[in-house]
Motif scaffolding. Sequence first.
Motif, mmCIF file in Angstrom:
data_model
loop_
_atom_site.group_PDB
_atom_site.id
_atom_site.type_symbol
_atom_site.label_atom_id
_atom_site.label_comp_id
_atom_site.label_asym_id
_atom_site.label_seq_id
_atom_site.Cartn_x
_atom_site.Cartn_y
_atom_site.Cartn_z
ATOM 1 N N UNK A 51 0.832 -1.196 0.000
ATOM 2 C CA UNK A 51 0.000 0.000 0.000
ATOM 3 C C UNK A 51 0.872 1.253 0.000
ATOM 4 N N UNK A 52 0.379 2.302 -0.629
ATOM 5 C CA UNK A 52 1.128 3.555 -0.685
ATOM 6 C C UNK A 52 0.906 4.414 0.550
ATOM 7 N N UNK A 53 0.109 3.904 1.502
ATOM 8 C CA UNK A 53 -0.185 4.682 2.709
ATOM 9 C C UNK A 53 0.293 3.975 3.976
ATOM 10 N N UNK A 54 1.307 3.121 3.844
ATOM 11 C CA UNK A 54 1.798 2.371 4.996
ATOM 12 C C UNK A 54 2.432 3.281 6.050
ATOM 13 N N UNK A 55 2.261 2.914 7.310
ATOM 14 C CA UNK A 55 2.851 3.661 8.426
ATOM 15 C C UNK A 55 3.875 2.775 9.125
ATOM 16 N N UNK A 56 5.027 3.348 9.434
ATOM 17 C CA UNK A 56 6.111 2.636 10.106
ATOM 18 C C UNK A 56 6.411 3.350 11.414
ATOM 19 N N UNK A 57 6.594 2.592 12.479
ATOM 20 C CA UNK A 57 7.011 3.152 13.756
ATOM 21 C C UNK A 57 8.469 2.776 13.980
ATOM 22 N N UNK A 58 9.295 3.783 14.218
ATOM 23 C CA UNK A 58 10.741 3.601 14.380
ATOM 24 C C UNK A 58 11.104 3.956 15.818
ATOM 25 N N UNK A 59 11.732 3.010 16.498
ATOM 26 C CA UNK A 59 11.995 3.196 17.920
ATOM 27 C C UNK A 59 13.442 2.885 18.263
ATOM 28 N N UNK A 78 15.617 9.410 -1.743
ATOM 29 C CA UNK A 78 14.996 10.642 -2.220
ATOM 30 C C UNK A 78 14.824 10.670 -3.739
ATOM 31 N N UNK A 79 15.528 9.826 -4.465
ATOM 32 C CA UNK A 79 15.320 9.767 -5.913
ATOM 33 C C UNK A 79 13.981 9.125 -6.264
ATOM 34 N N UNK A 80 13.480 8.281 -5.362
ATOM 35 C CA UNK A 80 12.239 7.548 -5.637
ATOM 36 C C UNK A 80 11.022 8.176 -4.975
ATOM 37 N N UNK A 81 11.238 8.936 -3.895
ATOM 38 C CA UNK A 81 10.120 9.476 -3.117
ATOM 39 C C UNK A 81 10.309 10.975 -2.883
ATOM 40 N N UNK A 82 9.186 11.663 -2.704
ATOM 41 C CA UNK A 82 9.220 13.045 -2.240
ATOM 42 C C UNK A 82 9.277 12.966 -0.719
ATOM 43 N N UNK A 83 10.486 13.122 -0.187
ATOM 44 C CA UNK A 83 10.712 12.877 1.241
ATOM 45 C C UNK A 83 10.668 14.204 2.007
ATOM 46 N N UNK A 84 9.880 14.227 3.067
ATOM 47 C CA UNK A 84 9.831 15.372 3.972
ATOM 48 C C UNK A 84 10.223 14.878 5.357
ATOM 49 N N UNK A 85 11.406 15.277 5.800
ATOM 50 C CA UNK A 85 11.918 14.891 7.121
ATOM 51 C C UNK A 85 11.945 16.136 8.003
ATOM 52 N N UNK A 86 11.231 16.077 9.130
ATOM 53 C CA UNK A 86 11.273 17.217 10.044
ATOM 54 C C UNK A 86 11.141 16.743 11.480
ATOM 55 N N UNK A 196 1.314 14.802 -8.055
ATOM 56 C CA UNK A 196 0.959 14.993 -9.462
ATOM 57 C C UNK A 196 2.058 15.722 -10.222
ATOM 58 N N UNK A 197 2.728 16.662 -9.562
ATOM 59 C CA UNK A 197 3.790 17.437 -10.218
ATOM 60 C C UNK A 197 5.115 16.678 -10.224
ATOM 61 N N UNK A 198 5.474 16.085 -9.087
ATOM 62 C CA UNK A 198 6.790 15.446 -8.950
ATOM 63 C C UNK A 198 6.836 14.040 -9.517
ATOM 64 N N UNK A 199 5.656 13.421 -9.671
ATOM 65 C CA UNK A 199 5.567 12.010 -10.106
ATOM 66 C C UNK A 199 6.254 11.071 -9.116
ATOM 67 N N UNK A 200 6.316 11.519 -7.859
ATOM 68 C CA UNK A 200 6.895 10.695 -6.800
ATOM 69 C C UNK A 200 5.872 10.511 -5.677
ATOM 70 N N UNK A 201 5.871 9.330 -5.081
ATOM 71 C CA UNK A 201 5.015 9.108 -3.920
ATOM 72 C C UNK A 201 5.587 9.842 -2.711
ATOM 73 N N UNK A 202 4.704 10.169 -1.782
ATOM 74 C CA UNK A 202 5.073 10.976 -0.624
ATOM 75 C C UNK A 202 5.562 10.086 0.518
ATOM 76 N N UNK A 203 6.633 10.519 1.161
ATOM 77 C CA UNK A 203 7.093 9.891 2.407
ATOM 78 C C UNK A 203 7.416 10.997 3.406
ATOM 79 N N UNK A 204 6.691 11.000 4.518
ATOM 80 C CA UNK A 204 6.951 11.943 5.602
ATOM 81 C C UNK A 204 7.645 11.192 6.734
ATOM 82 N N UNK A 205 8.738 11.763 7.244
ATOM 83 C CA UNK A 205 9.466 11.183 8.377
ATOM 84 C C UNK A 205 9.385 12.186 9.521
#
Length: 431
Positions: A51-59, A78-86, A196-205
């Motif tokens: 699924x493109x909406x999977x959630x991961x918990x990192x501990x 980052x070449x495959x995903x639009x990564x937002x790390x904050x 739609x613009x980047x043609x990359x799936x989103x990944x938020x960290x």
Amino acid sequence: MTEDLLKSFQQAYRNLELLPLIEENDLRRFRVEYGEDTIDELIQLIEDSPNSDGKVVFTGHRGCGKSTLLAEFSRRIEDKYFVVLFSIADTIEMSDVNHINVLFSIAVNLMLEAEARQIDIPASTKNAIDKWFATRVRTEETNIEREASKDFNILKFFSVKLKVDSKIRYELKQEFERKISELIAQLNIIAAAIQAVTKKQILVILDDLDKLDLAVVNHLFKDNIKALCLPGFRIIYTIPIAALREKDLKPTIENETNDQVVAMPVLKLFKKGESHLPNARPFPKTLNILCEILTKRISPNLLKSSTAEKIVLNSGGVLRELIRISNECCRICLRLIRRKPEDKVIINDEILDQAINNIRNDFAMPLGSVDYRILQTTYNNFKPEDPKQQEFLDLLHGLYVLEYRNRQNWYDVHPIIVELLREEGLIDDSQ
């Protein structure tokens, strides 16, 4: 000569800031390869998820290197995903974190990242998103600021106000408490526009949730994990290792994330029990990794090699503790250079002993009799009587107790705390 020595220690002191390696320059200067198995596990979960909406918990323990590893992980994909790390610590007042402002901060940071990368979202879509943000709060102050400047940026406004303005956070909570679906829908609109613009799936960290108090983490994930898992894109959430020992929280997280939980282990210096033996020898690979971290930050002529090994052993394999001990050593040396400029100053065993004593005293201040009994039991048995006991979880969260992983998990007392147990007569070295 004294001035050169002072400058050398000042540089080492700056190199030993307790901050993760996020910037490219810092990674190039200080990065040492470790945690490759953990990076591989994260990549596998993200890339192979059905699924493109999977959630991961990192501990993992605070200070074990999660933030640095997440930065390296994000660079690799980052070449495959639009990564937002904050970092949540940079975004929201840590004592006032809740599921609503976490989700809202994701929306803000997605748009800020899109602006920073100059993602050409269609004007009509961008205007609609900005309008949605602008109508979320209706304080008089917001209207004044918007009218006062042509260059007013609603996203930057929220990125500042979420951190410093309790009234804004309260308004957002009131706005979305009973209509979380509207917030989720807007998050998905933002993600879809970027995708739609980047043609990359989103990944938020979302980093530094592991630095929250356990009570806040418990409320955030136990009571509101369903909301945190609703956005239609991939998200990695960090949580403290102690939270996964909460009897009600662990199964909830595993169930809602489809058991996508990744634990970053502490670097293990000894086999179970060997650190308690006289003249025990650590694993050479781990020792070399941690010594390399030191040599990248402290010039070899400022640190005796035998003392460097002792710093490593006193860290318990926790990167944060390795840096903290070394940082304290540099502080002592800088004071000595100014006090006795004629002396040749170097980090040796005497300096290390002073640093350890200072840190041990800091550790000791909050401890009570119940804590000492738990530490004694954990030291003797490599586990507490009750791993779900709140006092034990607090000790685990505060790095008094460290968790190590073999086929089975086991615990040990932080090496600096062991001397406290001896002083209290709680360890019998004659056995």
